[in-house]
Design an enzyme around this catalytic site. Structure first.
Site, PDB file in Angstrom:
ATOM      1  N   GLN A 157      32.759  44.740  34.106  1.00  0.00           N
ATOM      2  CA  GLN A 157      33.336  45.042  32.783  1.00  0.00           C
ATOM      3  C   GLN A 157      32.636  46.219  32.110  1.00  0.00           C
ATOM      4  O   GLN A 157      33.186  46.813  31.185  1.00  0.00           O
ATOM      5  CB  GLN A 157      33.252  43.804  31.867  1.00  0.00           C
ATOM      6  CG  GLN A 157      34.179  42.672  32.263  1.00  0.00           C
ATOM      7  CD  GLN A 157      35.650  42.996  32.045  1.00  0.00           C
ATOM      8  OE1 GLN A 157      36.024  43.821  31.223  1.00  0.00           O
ATOM      9  NE2 GLN A 157      36.515  42.335  32.805  1.00  0.00           N
ATOM     10  N   ASN A 206      33.070  39.228  30.573  1.00  0.00           N
ATOM     11  CA  ASN A 206      34.497  39.517  30.584  1.00  0.00           C
ATOM     12  C   ASN A 206      35.276  38.753  29.521  1.00  0.00           C
ATOM     13  O   ASN A 206      36.338  39.172  29.105  1.00  0.00           O
ATOM     14  CB  ASN A 206      35.095  39.221  31.965  1.00  0.00           C
ATOM     15  CG  ASN A 206      34.624  37.911  32.541  1.00  0.00           C
ATOM     16  OD1 ASN A 206      33.418  37.668  32.682  1.00  0.00           O
ATOM     17  ND2 ASN A 206      35.552  37.044  32.869  1.00  0.00           N
ATOM     18  N   SER A 229      34.349  47.807  39.732  1.00  0.00           N
ATOM     19  CA  SER A 229      35.726  47.614  40.194  1.00  0.00           C
ATOM     20  C   SER A 229      36.663  48.601  39.504  1.00  0.00           C
ATOM     21  O   SER A 229      36.674  48.697  38.274  1.00  0.00           O
ATOM     22  CB  SER A 229      36.144  46.174  39.864  1.00  0.00           C
ATOM     23  OG  SER A 229      37.476  45.958  40.238  1.00  0.00           O
ATOM     24  N   ALA A 230      37.460  49.314  40.306  1.00  0.00           N
ATOM     25  CA  ALA A 230      38.247  50.437  39.781  1.00  0.00           C
ATOM     26  C   ALA A 230      39.323  50.032  38.771  1.00  0.00           C
ATOM     27  O   ALA A 230      39.613  50.780  37.844  1.00  0.00           O
ATOM     28  CB  ALA A 230      38.898  51.190  40.943  1.00  0.00           C
ATOM     29  N   HIS A 231      39.906  48.829  38.931  1.00  0.00           N
ATOM     30  CA  HIS A 231      41.062  48.525  38.068  1.00  0.00           C
ATOM     31  C   HIS A 231      40.666  48.170  36.638  1.00  0.00           C
ATOM     32  O   HIS A 231      41.529  47.928  35.794  1.00  0.00           O
ATOM     33  CB  HIS A 231      41.941  47.437  38.685  1.00  0.00           C
ATOM     34  CG  HIS A 231      41.421  46.044  38.628  1.00  0.00           C
ATOM     35  ND1 HIS A 231      41.939  45.096  37.766  1.00  0.00           N
ATOM     36  CD2 HIS A 231      40.451  45.412  39.315  1.00  0.00           C
ATOM     37  CE1 HIS A 231      41.311  43.947  37.956  1.00  0.00           C
ATOM     38  NE2 HIS A 231      40.398  44.114  38.884  1.00  0.00           N
ATOM     39  N   GLY A 253      35.685  43.941  42.644  1.00  0.00           N
ATOM     40  CA  GLY A 253      34.519  43.287  42.049  1.00  0.00           C
ATOM     41  C   GLY A 253      34.152  41.991  42.744  1.00  0.00           C
ATOM     42  O   GLY A 253      32.968  41.697  42.959  1.00  0.00           O
ATOM     43  N   THR A 254      35.145  41.213  43.103  1.00  0.00           N
ATOM     44  CA  THR A 254      34.878  39.918  43.738  1.00  0.00           C
ATOM     45  C   THR A 254      34.139  40.115  45.058  1.00  0.00           C
ATOM     46  O   THR A 254      33.133  39.446  45.327  1.00  0.00           O
ATOM     47  CB  THR A 254      36.206  39.170  43.970  1.00  0.00           C
ATOM     48  OG1 THR A 254      36.831  38.976  42.698  1.00  0.00           O
ATOM     49  CG2 THR A 254      35.984  37.829  44.641  1.00  0.00           C
ATOM     50  N   CYS A 305      41.086  35.015  35.306  1.00  0.00           N
ATOM     51  CA  CYS A 305      40.870  34.147  36.454  1.00  0.00           C
ATOM     52  C   CYS A 305      40.927  32.675  36.088  1.00  0.00           C
ATOM     53  O   CYS A 305      41.191  31.839  36.929  1.00  0.00           O
ATOM     54  CB  CYS A 305      39.525  34.434  37.096  1.00  0.00           C
ATOM     55  SG  CYS A 305      39.400  36.124  37.628  1.00  0.00           S
ATOM     56  N   THR A 318      38.581  49.446  57.836  1.00  0.00           N
ATOM     57  CA  THR A 318      39.011  50.818  57.549  1.00  0.00           C
ATOM     58  C   THR A 318      38.989  51.064  56.041  1.00  0.00           C
ATOM     59  O   THR A 318      39.476  50.242  55.268  1.00  0.00           O
ATOM     60  CB  THR A 318      40.439  51.048  58.101  1.00  0.00           C
ATOM     61  OG1 THR A 318      40.385  50.830  59.508  1.00  0.00           O
ATOM     62  CG2 THR A 318      40.919  52.458  57.817  1.00  0.00           C
TER      63      THR A 318
HETATM   64  N1  PLP Z   1      33.170  40.299  37.571  1.00  0.00           N
HETATM   65  C1  PLP Z   1      33.643  40.428  36.323  1.00  0.00           C
HETATM   66  C2  PLP Z   1      32.689  40.430  35.167  1.00  0.00           C
HETATM   67  C3  PLP Z   1      35.014  40.572  36.091  1.00  0.00           C
HETATM   68  O1  PLP Z   1      35.480  40.685  34.857  1.00  0.00           O
HETATM   69  C4  PLP Z   1      35.892  40.559  37.213  1.00  0.00           C
HETATM   70  C5  PLP Z   1      37.360  40.629  37.019  1.00  0.00           C
HETATM   71  O2  PLP Z   1      37.872  40.308  35.990  1.00  0.00           O
HETATM   72  C6  PLP Z   1      35.345  40.446  38.501  1.00  0.00           C
HETATM   73  C7  PLP Z   1      33.984  40.319  38.644  1.00  0.00           C
HETATM   74  C8  PLP Z   1      36.218  40.478  39.717  1.00  0.00           C
HETATM   75  O3  PLP Z   1      36.673  41.792  39.936  1.00  0.00           O
HETATM   76  P1  PLP Z   1      38.008  42.059  40.815  1.00  0.00           P
HETATM   77  O4  PLP Z   1      39.161  41.683  39.955  1.00  0.00           O
HETATM   78  O5  PLP Z   1      37.950  43.536  41.087  1.00  0.00           O
HETATM   79  O6  PLP Z   1      37.883  41.252  42.042  1.00  0.00           O
END
Ligand code: PLP
Length: 393
Positions: free
Chosen positions: A181, A152, A202-204, A72-73, A328, A240
């Site tokens: 989210q 989030n 984001s997959a996790h 996601g970042t 975070c 890659t």
């Molecule tokens: N954006 C939101 C709304 C999130 O909740 C998060 C992670 O908590 C991210 C971005 C960042 O995603 P990643 O952890 O995959 O870098």
């Protein structure tokens, strides 16, 4: 009895067995580099493209509009920097909100350092973006608006369709949505949500692997690569490909979409029961976020006369893993910018506790959690001179 209750699904999820099972062969047998033109490479490339198609189908997108990233970042950074720098000559104005994830917030702050003008929209007490302010701020110079789908920390879901309409009716700006989210939980149909030009996921967050994400970029959107290197991902994201991660993400998303309706019903019921009990059985407590327009797995409370970190640690000692805000910001002593934006005082914001539920959560866990919360909050308050003097009143 030592419990082991995980209530931090917004921070991350475990990888589902079915997902892991699809990933292992891509690490052991079909481990080729998708850029190689021999059979190992061709096989890996085929698997990547099949996954791209699957993901596009779930989101109602064209597969060539899906780009794979490391999470996601990276997707947020690629969307914001990628669009801003490629369109700077059309105007240097960007709009976002005050409750975005740091991945968006800090990408926007970087733009400000580089001469862009960024407006940060207010939200109301429930965390919904101020739509009138958005209308006022949009100009011919606005090149990008970035608003998250769901928050989030407090779980509020934005009126994304309405926001998109306003952007398109009043500007030529591109619309980026951080759906990290929401994806997997909310039904995101990019055919219907035609105003969305870019979308991060984001997959996790939906039982896929960490370090794996994607960015939807609608055809015709002018954006440039941020990470430079080889010509992977149609020259928009060098490096890659994380082949097992890509395959795992596609499987996780497919399963999430198939199970969504039933699972959301189950989670909403559990969440509502939890919220009801906490608000009924405890005092000096408030629910943060929107009551209805909210992720089915999120409950965020602020407890008066409580320091969130102490609450978190004491609950952890009882085997309950939750969060004080977003994962975070846990390492920082600053109160959450999201809670401040919805109007909480620093003190109230500091006493926040986020519970996010998921696949393994059952009612008994939440009953145990509420009982523990009552005891821990009461014990912590008994040490608070402020609380004691208030009670003597
Ligand atoms: N954006 C939101 C709304 C999130 O909740 C998060 C992670 O908590 C991210 C971005 C960042 O995603 P990643 O952890 O995959 O870098």
């Amino acid at each position: 009895m030592k419990k082991d209750i995980y209530l931090d699904y917004a921070a991350t999820t475990f990888v589902r067995q079915e997902v892991l099972d699809t990933m292992i062969p891509l690490m052991r047998q079909s481990f080729g580099n998708p850029s190689s033109i021999h059979n190992f490479g061709i096989e890996a490339k085929k698997a990547v493209e099949k996954a791209r198609t699957k993901i596009a189908q779930v989101f109602g997108a064209n597969s060539e509009d899906i780009y794979f990233t490391s999470g996601g970042t990276e997707s947020d950074n690629l969307a914001i920097a990628g669009v801003a720098y490629a369109n700077k000559n059309k105007g240097g104005h960007v709009i976002t909100s005050k409750i975005e994830h740091p991945a968006v917030m800090n990408a926007c702050k970087r733009l400000e350092k580089d001469g862009f003008k960024v407006d940060y929209l207010d939200v109301d007490e429930f965390g919904t973006v101020d739509i009138n302010q958005l209308k006022e701020k949009l100009t011919n110079e606005t090149i990008l608006v970035s608003i998250m789908f769901a928050n989030n920390e407090i779980g509020t879901i934005q009126p994304i369709s309405k926001i998109g309409e306003i952007i398109k009716a009043n500007s030529k700006a591109y619309f980026h949505v951080d759906a990290v989210q929401a994806a997997g939980t909310v039904d995101v149909d990019l055919k219907k949500l035609a105003s969305i030009d870019l979308m991060s996921f984001s997959a996790h967050k939906f039982y896929g692997p960490k370090g794996m994400g994607g960015l939807f970029v609608r055809k015709g959107t002018k954006f440039s690569a941020v990470q430079l290197g080889g010509s992977q991902e149609r020259k928009k994201r060098a490096g890659t490909e994380n082949v097992p991660g890509i395959i795992g993400m596609a499987k996780a998303l497919e399963l999430a979409a198939a199970e969504r309706t039933k699972e959301n019903e189950r989670l909403s019921k559990l969440r509502d029961g939890l919220i009801e009990r906490v608000l009924k059985e405890m005092d000096y407590v408030r629910l943060n976020g929107h009551k209805e327009s909210r992720l089915p797995n999120n409950a965020n409370f602020s407890f008066g006369f409580i320091e969130g970190e102490s609450l978190l640690l004491r609950m952890n000692q009882r085997g309950i893993a939750a969060s004080t805000g977003s994962a975070c910001s846990t390492a920082s002593l600053e109160p959450s910018h999201v809670l401040l934006a919805i109007g909480l005082s620093h003190e109230t914001a500091h006493g926040s506790y986020r519970i996010t539920i998921g696949k393994n959560t059952i009612k008994e866990d939440l009953d145990y959690t509420v009982d523990a919360l009552r005891e821990v909050v009461s014990a912590l308050r008994s040490m608070s001179p402020l609380y004691r003097s208030k009670e003597k009143g």
